[in-house]
Design a protein around this motif. Sequence first.
Motif, short mmCIF file in Angstrom:
data_model
loop_
_atom_site.label_atom_id
_atom_site.label_comp_id
_atom_site.label_asym_id
_atom_site.label_seq_id
_atom_site.Cartn_x
_atom_site.Cartn_y
_atom_site.Cartn_z
N SER A 70 0.84 -1.20 0.00
CA SER A 70 0.00 0.00 0.00
C SER A 70 0.87 1.24 0.00
CB SER A 70 -0.89 0.01 1.24
OG SER A 70 -0.09 0.28 2.40
N LYS A 71 0.25 2.35 -0.22
CA LYS A 71 0.92 3.62 0.02
C LYS A 71 1.12 3.77 1.53
CE LYS A 71 -1.15 5.94 -3.99
NZ LYS A 71 -2.01 7.07 -4.45
N PRO A 72 2.07 4.59 1.97
CA PRO A 72 2.25 4.78 3.41
C PRO A 72 0.93 5.21 4.08
CG PRO A 72 4.07 5.77 2.22
CD PRO A 72 3.06 5.36 1.19
N ILE A 73 0.64 4.58 5.21
CA ILE A 73 -0.57 4.89 5.97
C ILE A 73 -0.15 5.76 7.14
CG2 ILE A 73 -2.57 3.93 7.16
CD1 ILE A 73 -1.80 1.21 5.82
N HIS A 74 -0.59 6.98 7.16
CA HIS A 74 -0.24 7.91 8.24
C HIS A 74 -1.39 7.97 9.24
CE1 HIS A 74 3.29 9.21 6.01
NE2 HIS A 74 2.52 9.37 4.94
N LEU A 75 -1.13 7.48 10.44
CA LEU A 75 -2.16 7.45 11.48
C LEU A 75 -1.78 8.37 12.63
CD1 LEU A 75 -1.47 4.12 10.67
CD2 LEU A 75 -3.81 4.06 11.50
N GLU A 76 -2.78 8.91 13.27
CA GLU A 76 -2.57 9.76 14.44
C GLU A 76 -3.31 9.18 15.63
OE1 GLU A 76 -3.49 13.82 13.73
OE2 GLU A 76 -1.88 14.09 12.27
N LEU A 77 -2.75 9.41 16.80
CA LEU A 77 -3.38 8.94 18.04
C LEU A 77 -4.69 9.69 18.23
CD1 LEU A 77 -2.87 7.07 20.48
CD2 LEU A 77 -1.84 9.02 21.63
N SER A 78 -5.79 8.98 18.21
CA SER A 78 -7.10 9.62 18.29
C SER A 78 -7.65 9.63 19.70
CB SER A 78 -8.09 8.91 17.36
OG SER A 78 -7.70 9.03 16.03
N SER A 79 -7.55 8.52 20.38
CA SER A 79 -8.04 8.44 21.76
C SER A 79 -7.06 7.64 22.58
CB SER A 79 -9.42 7.79 21.82
OG SER A 79 -10.39 8.63 21.26
N SER A 80 -6.77 8.12 23.74
CA SER A 80 -5.82 7.44 24.60
C SER A 80 -6.08 7.85 26.03
CB SER A 80 -4.38 7.82 24.24
OG SER A 80 -3.50 7.47 25.27
N ASN A 81 -6.13 6.87 26.93
CA ASN A 81 -6.28 7.18 28.35
C ASN A 81 -5.04 7.84 28.91
OD1 ASN A 81 -8.93 6.16 28.86
ND2 ASN A 81 -8.10 4.12 28.47
N PHE A 82 -3.93 7.81 28.12
CA PHE A 82 -2.72 8.47 28.59
C PHE A 82 -2.98 9.94 28.90
CE2 PHE A 82 0.63 5.50 26.48
CZ PHE A 82 0.05 4.44 27.13
N SER A 83 -3.80 10.60 28.07
CA SER A 83 -4.02 12.03 28.25
C SER A 83 -4.81 12.33 29.51
CB SER A 83 -4.76 12.61 27.04
OG SER A 83 -6.04 12.00 26.91
N LYS A 84 -5.47 11.33 30.06
CA LYS A 84 -6.27 11.55 31.26
C LYS A 84 -5.43 11.49 32.52
CE LYS A 84 -10.38 9.88 31.50
NZ LYS A 84 -11.11 11.13 31.31
N LYS A 85 -4.21 10.98 32.40
CA LYS A 85 -3.35 10.82 33.57
C LYS A 85 -2.14 11.73 33.48
CE LYS A 85 -4.56 5.97 34.47
NZ LYS A 85 -4.02 4.63 34.73
N GLN A 86 -1.95 12.56 34.49
CA GLN A 86 -0.81 13.46 34.51
C GLN A 86 -0.18 13.45 35.90
OE1 GLN A 86 -1.57 17.37 32.90
NE2 GLN A 86 -2.92 16.57 31.30
N ALA A 87 1.14 13.70 35.93
CA ALA A 87 1.86 13.59 37.20
C ALA A 87 2.91 14.68 37.32
CB ALA A 87 2.51 12.22 37.31
N LEU A 88 3.22 15.00 38.58
CA LEU A 88 4.31 15.91 38.93
C LEU A 88 5.16 15.22 39.98
CD1 LEU A 88 5.75 18.66 38.95
CD2 LEU A 88 4.03 19.47 40.58
N ILE A 89 6.46 15.14 39.73
CA ILE A 89 7.41 14.50 40.64
C ILE A 89 8.47 15.53 41.02
CG2 ILE A 89 9.16 12.70 40.87
CD1 ILE A 89 7.57 11.03 38.86
N ILE A 90 8.73 15.69 42.32
CA ILE A 90 9.70 16.69 42.76
C ILE A 90 10.56 16.12 43.88
CG2 ILE A 90 8.06 17.74 44.40
CD1 ILE A 90 9.39 20.47 43.63
N ARG A 91 11.84 16.47 43.85
CA ARG A 91 12.78 16.02 44.89
C ARG A 91 13.67 17.18 45.28
NH1 ARG A 91 17.03 11.80 42.90
NH2 ARG A 91 18.00 13.69 42.09
N TYR A 92 13.88 17.34 46.59
CA TYR A 92 14.78 18.40 47.05
C TYR A 92 15.33 18.06 48.43
CZ TYR A 92 16.56 22.83 48.84
OH TYR A 92 17.35 23.80 49.37
N GLY A 93 16.64 18.18 48.56
CA GLY A 93 17.29 18.15 49.87
C GLY A 93 17.35 16.81 50.56
N VAL A 94 17.10 15.71 49.82
CA VAL A 94 17.07 14.39 50.47
C VAL A 94 18.04 13.41 49.82
CG1 VAL A 94 14.71 14.61 51.31
CG2 VAL A 94 15.13 13.74 49.00
N GLY A 95 18.97 13.92 49.02
CA GLY A 95 19.91 13.04 48.32
C GLY A 95 19.50 12.85 46.87
N ILE A 96 20.32 12.08 46.14
CA ILE A 96 20.10 11.94 44.71
C ILE A 96 19.95 10.47 44.32
CG2 ILE A 96 21.19 14.10 44.05
CD1 ILE A 96 23.74 12.54 43.45
#
Length: 523
Positions: A222-248
Amino acid sequence: MYVYRGKLNWSQFAVNDTLTIIFPGAFGHGEQVYAYWQWTKVVSGAKKVNECAEGTINSITTVGNEHQIGFFYHRYYRFNAVLSANAERITVTMVENPNPTKMSSPTTLQLSYSEPSVLPQTSRCLVYTGKLNFLHYAVDEMITVVVPSSLDQGEHICAYWQWTVDTKGTEKQNCDSVGFIDSSTKAGKITFHADKYYSFDGEVAKTGDKMTLTMKDLNDRSKPIHLELSSSNFSKKQALIIRYGVGIDCGIFDVRDMLTTTLGFDSRNVVMLYYDIESEVGPRYCLHGQEAPTADRFMEKFTALIKSAKPGDVRFLYVDAYGVLDTSREHGFKEGWNLAERDDGQQPEVVSDGWITKTVRQHLKEKVNLTILCSSCLGGGMLDIHNRTPGIILAACHATQINVKAYRGKDPWIAAVVQIINKRKKRGKTMPSYLMLFNEARLYVRSLIDSEQLSIGYLGPSPDPEKPIPCKPEEELISHQDPQAIFNGSYINPETAIFLEPFNAFSEASCISGPIRYPDTEL
């Protein structure tokens, strides 16, 4: 997860065209629904236009052995459906919301793929859509590729399209392919078979939002099929991670990997603030392009994290920092986390419980799962659950204790949480409820103590977990640690709510509506 396939007819705009409906989680009120179909033509005259719809189940009732389901009530077109008792088929009617008397004829879709969960939880499926062109058999036809779990070798993959005309001369014949990924590389290369005649090869973009495939049979491509992410539960989940002053140590990276490889978080939706070099004397440095963990930057990122959440979303915060008492206010002590005052990190600045509570109460919408995992605990005041502030905290120790990184330089509590979650995926088990995770993590820490894998400064849990033994100020980095689960019973039922999954009917508030600290209900 359930994928259904059939045909849609809607006046002259959809004439026997392909229709795919996906329930990525369970059949329950508030659960997600995806629908993909091709318009034969639209009002502008354009032909073969892809339509991608995403929403939730708005109503569900049981009549006899069948379930009547309504979804997409907020969209221009909604669906009324009847699900068979064995879930092998679903009969849907499309209705025009502005004119409810205008509706399609009922059409029955057959179950193509299923992956039911023992416990209600949202699948981590990915859905890509695009256009297929293969000789004269498929001309500008919609193709939908469903990845139920991951793009790893051996995992299931589904490809759905319709032939413009098949080899027998039949027009608009659906082609449903359910197979396995034959090969997958870290560079994004992927191959899989549709059936004994057709195979696909191509690659997935590093960002995960685009896929380029080529379909081939024994003789043609076939010709190249170009697909895009239409629906994903990934977008529903977001996170923030922070570290300070406790070592590396690498604890924050273990948490990040748990989110992205096991719990369905898109790596683009996980923000990390930390230093690579933390010197006791002199400035601290970020070496990998990340931003410094300053108090101002944390407040900016956390506010954005909370404000962007919609009902049904998941928001996660992991704080690896010392808990402190903020004495800078005039009226008594306030709890907080020590973060950096400036980018050089040489001086700390307290982010107070009052600011956290105000931000959450002001911006967090209903039915958003807000989970905070932290290596220190200050009595639950960070969310002021006495005033019904939403959220749940899983903390490594009690307010009167300090965190001791006694397991290979890492916090044993965080290591236990990560180990349990990752092991469940490896064994094919469903994710645990909050209370189940809490209890299993405590048992895991006990096993580390019994096998003498923890350093001597870690004194383990108190003999009576409901009476935590405070640390002694003169004994630095020596403490008992009694993990705490802190929440308001009117917000979450930790016995049924699944760890870092969207809330549903099974996550409803517990019978105790007040502030709760588990195992000590002193709040």
